[in-house]
Motif scaffolding. Structure first.
Motif, mmCIF file in Angstrom:
data_model
loop_
_atom_site.group_PDB
_atom_site.id
_atom_site.type_symbol
_atom_site.label_atom_id
_atom_site.label_comp_id
_atom_site.label_asym_id
_atom_site.label_seq_id
_atom_site.Cartn_x
_atom_site.Cartn_y
_atom_site.Cartn_z
ATOM 1 N N SER A 1 0.920 -1.294 0.117
ATOM 2 C CA SER A 1 -0.067 0.007 0.006
ATOM 3 C C SER A 1 0.713 1.357 -0.132
ATOM 4 C CB SER A 1 -0.843 0.011 1.210
ATOM 5 O OG SER A 1 -0.127 -0.380 2.393
ATOM 6 N N ALA B 1 -8.281 -1.038 -4.028
ATOM 7 C CA ALA B 1 -8.970 -1.352 -2.675
ATOM 8 C C ALA B 1 -10.515 -1.891 -3.405
ATOM 9 C CB ALA B 1 -9.331 0.210 -2.425
ATOM 10 N N GLU B 2 -10.908 -1.421 -4.394
ATOM 11 C CA GLU B 2 -12.042 -2.032 -4.899
ATOM 12 C C GLU B 2 -11.891 -3.497 -5.657
ATOM 13 O OE1 GLU B 2 -13.435 0.808 -7.835
ATOM 14 O OE2 GLU B 2 -14.294 2.219 -6.772
ATOM 15 N N PHE C 1 -9.851 -5.512 -4.062
ATOM 16 C CA PHE C 1 -9.954 -6.744 -3.025
ATOM 17 C C PHE C 1 -11.325 -6.493 -2.410
ATOM 18 C CE2 PHE C 1 -5.084 -5.423 -2.785
ATOM 19 C CZ PHE C 1 -4.677 -6.895 -2.865
ATOM 20 N N LEU C 2 -12.006 -5.685 -2.304
ATOM 21 C CA LEU C 2 -13.463 -5.810 -1.687
ATOM 22 C C LEU C 2 -14.333 -6.605 -2.638
ATOM 23 C CD1 LEU C 2 -15.572 -4.931 0.118
ATOM 24 C CD2 LEU C 2 -15.981 -2.772 -1.311
ATOM 25 N N PRO D 1 -12.182 -7.749 2.609
ATOM 26 C CA PRO D 1 -12.337 -6.454 2.927
ATOM 27 C C PRO D 1 -11.071 -5.818 3.849
ATOM 28 C CG PRO D 1 -13.728 -8.157 4.195
ATOM 29 C CD PRO D 1 -13.107 -8.717 3.122
ATOM 30 N N LYS E 1 -7.883 -6.134 3.388
ATOM 31 C CA LYS E 1 -7.004 -5.995 2.503
ATOM 32 C C LYS E 1 -7.307 -4.569 1.925
ATOM 33 C CE LYS E 1 -3.990 -7.723 0.602
ATOM 34 N NZ LYS E 1 -2.409 -7.386 0.712
ATOM 35 N N THR E 2 -8.726 -4.311 1.354
ATOM 36 C CA THR E 2 -9.512 -3.046 0.863
ATOM 37 C C THR E 2 -8.880 -2.120 1.924
ATOM 38 O OG1 THR E 2 -11.337 -4.290 0.191
ATOM 39 C CG2 THR E 2 -11.375 -2.178 0.415
ATOM 40 N N LYS E 3 -9.270 -1.920 3.283
ATOM 41 C CA LYS E 3 -8.796 -0.954 4.175
ATOM 42 C C LYS E 3 -7.519 -0.557 3.934
ATOM 43 C CE LYS E 3 -12.159 -2.505 7.690
ATOM 44 N NZ LYS E 3 -12.268 -3.105 9.074
ATOM 45 N N CYS F 1 -7.240 2.091 1.399
ATOM 46 C CA CYS F 1 -8.171 3.435 1.612
ATOM 47 C C CYS F 1 -7.342 4.355 2.550
ATOM 48 C CB CYS F 1 -9.426 2.951 2.459
ATOM 49 S SG CYS F 1 -10.522 1.961 1.147
ATOM 50 N N LEU G 1 -16.084 3.822 -0.433
ATOM 51 C CA LEU G 1 -15.631 2.493 -0.497
ATOM 52 C C LEU G 1 -15.361 1.768 0.892
ATOM 53 C CD1 LEU G 1 -14.604 0.289 -2.294
ATOM 54 C CD2 LEU G 1 -12.234 1.340 -2.163
ATOM 55 N N THR H 1 -17.121 -1.296 2.624
ATOM 56 C CA THR H 1 -16.138 -2.398 3.344
ATOM 57 C C THR H 1 -16.556 -2.853 4.723
ATOM 58 O OG1 THR H 1 -14.267 -1.656 2.131
ATOM 59 C CG2 THR H 1 -13.364 -2.694 3.768
#
Length: 450
Positions: free
Chosen positions: A52, A65-66, A68-69, A74, A76-78, A81, A91, A95
């Motif tokens: 990241s 991020a999208e 991974f979501l 989720p 990994k999404t954070k 972000c 997003l 999440t």
């Protein structure tokens, strides 16, 4: 042009990525093409090595991020972000919802739509349990009237004066017309003793005429506001009734209520629908309604009790001549299309409290809108706003109304007063024995519309 990658080319890209795993653009390209060919579950592995802290571009952060979501990761999404943008908060909302944390999700959603109203999503609000009433403060309140007794409800609505007060400050331009109205209408209300001394009547009937959309109705309301009088806005549908004699009763009720609540202004919009030439009417009921109208006007000429009758029409040549006799609608005021100064003033009023860019060049816009009515200018502004909203939705952030939006709207909106001026020119030239259209002739001479 987008190049379509086949399986062989994708394999070559994957091999190249194995040699250069830190190449972020290559990682994103491999991910997109792999997703297109094999789906998200197989494609996501090509982003698993991305750190990241190595992704500094906000758009790239959101793409990863999208991804991974969508892949059901989720947490990994954070990690991606990291920015404080409305799109990032939206997003994060999705999440947190995926993590089973609706309250945290709601906080991020509110932050997102407060920063950019273009991101509002009713489906997502339903999942978050955000009730409709939480947004109602910014919405217009709707008044529901039960229709249990149509006659009583309609009658009350007709005789109820308009509550909101409008003054000349709310009317763009028309300075000469305002001077005429101040002299002929407002002063008699403000100084009744002086006018009584000279045996000058206060009240009576005044007819506003001109092309549609040039502010006749707004000017009538503003006149009532300047006089501090109650304003009764009467339309054709308020008067006409299918049963014989009912229309005449309704008309009489309007005049009686105005007299009882004086000082008052009764305004008849599109009066030709009620007071059209009787020789063109095939039905005796229409003729009776005209006669009733004339009778009410005659009664007010003798005993008006400070009640002013205003009417507007786009077709003064269709008005029964009996309406234009002394004591009835004997004072006519021409409401012309706004001039350049008035158009700029109108644009300023229309754009007030709108999200606009600073230093809009409204003077140049007013210069190229000759022949535009106030309604046409409002159409320009509303079309420009539609374009700004579309851009806001496309960019996922609030866009200000710009000069470009207004110029684009100008290509879509045309002036609507030309046809009226053409018809009025013919009447002014060939049917002006009484001087009814002198103001129209003066306007056309001044603005070169021969």
């Amino acid at each position: 042009m987008t190049t379509i990658v086949d399986e062989k080319t994708l394999k070559s890209l994957i091999d190249a990525l194995a040699v250069s795993p830190d190449n972020l653009p290559l990682s994103l390209t491999v991910f997109r093409e792999s997703k297109r060919l094999h789906g998200i579950d197989q494609a996501i592995q090509h982003l698993s090595h991305v750190k990241s802290e190595a992704v500094t571009n906000i758009e790239d952060q959101l793409v990863i991020a999208e991804a991974f979501l969508e892949a059901g990761l989720p947490e990994k999404t954070k990690q991606f972000c990291m920015s404080d943008t409305p799109a990032t908060h939206l997003l994060l909302c999705k999440t947190e919802l995926a993590c089973g944390k609706p309250e945290q999700a709601k906080v991020h959603y509110q932050q997102a739509i407060q920063a950019s109203s273009a991101l509002q999503d009713k489906t997502l609000e339903a999942r978050l349990g955000i009730a409709d009433h939480e947004h109602q403060e910014s919405r217009p309140k709707l008044k529901v009237i039960a229709n249990d007794d149509t006659n009583i409800t309609e009658l009350k609505r007709i005789i109820a004066p308009t509550e909101k007060t409008v003054t000349f400050a709310d009317v763009g331009g028309l300075s000469e017309v305002k001077k005429q109205i101040h002299k002929k209408i407002i002063l008699p209300y403000q100084k009744p003793s002086l006018f009584q001394r000279f045996r000058k009547r206060v009240g009576g009937g005044i007819l506003l005429y001109g092309p549609p959309g040039c502010g006749k109705t707004l000017l009538a309301r503003a006149t009532a506001g300047e006089c501090q009088a109650k304003f009764f806005n009467i339309e054709l549908a308020d008067i006409l009734d299918m049963y014989i004699g009912e229309s005449e009763k309704r008309l009489h009720t309007v005049f009686e209520q105005a007299r009882n609540q004086s000082p008052a202004v009764i305004f008849f919009d599109e009066v030709e629908a009620i007071g059209g030439k009787r020789q063109y009417s095939r039905e005796s009921t229409s003729s009776k309604l005209v006669s009733q109208f004339l009778s009410e006007l005659d009664g007010f000429a003798q005993n008006n009790h400070g009640v002013l009758v205003l009417a507007s029409t786009n077709v003064p040549w269709a008005i029964d001549s009996a309406f234009l006799r002394p004591g009835r609608f004997d004072r006519l005021i021409f409401i012309p299309p706004p001039d350049q100064t008035a158009r700029e003033n109108i644009l300023n009023i229309l754009l007030k409290d709108r999200p606009i860019e600073r230093n809009l060049d409204l003077a140049s816009l007013a210069k190229i809108t000759s022949g535009f009515s106030g309604a046409d200018l409002q159409n320009v502004v509303e079309t420009a706003i539609d374009n700004a909203i579309e851009d806001s939705i496309s960019s996922q952030e609030d866009v200000l109304l710009s000069q470009q939006h207004l110029q684009q709207a100008m290509k879509e909106v045309k002036a609507t007063t030309i046809d009226w001026l053409t018809s009025a020119r013919n009447y002014a030239k060939y049917a002006n024995e009484s001087g009814l259209y002198n103001d129209v002739l003066s306007f056309m001479k001044k603005h070169g519309k021969h």
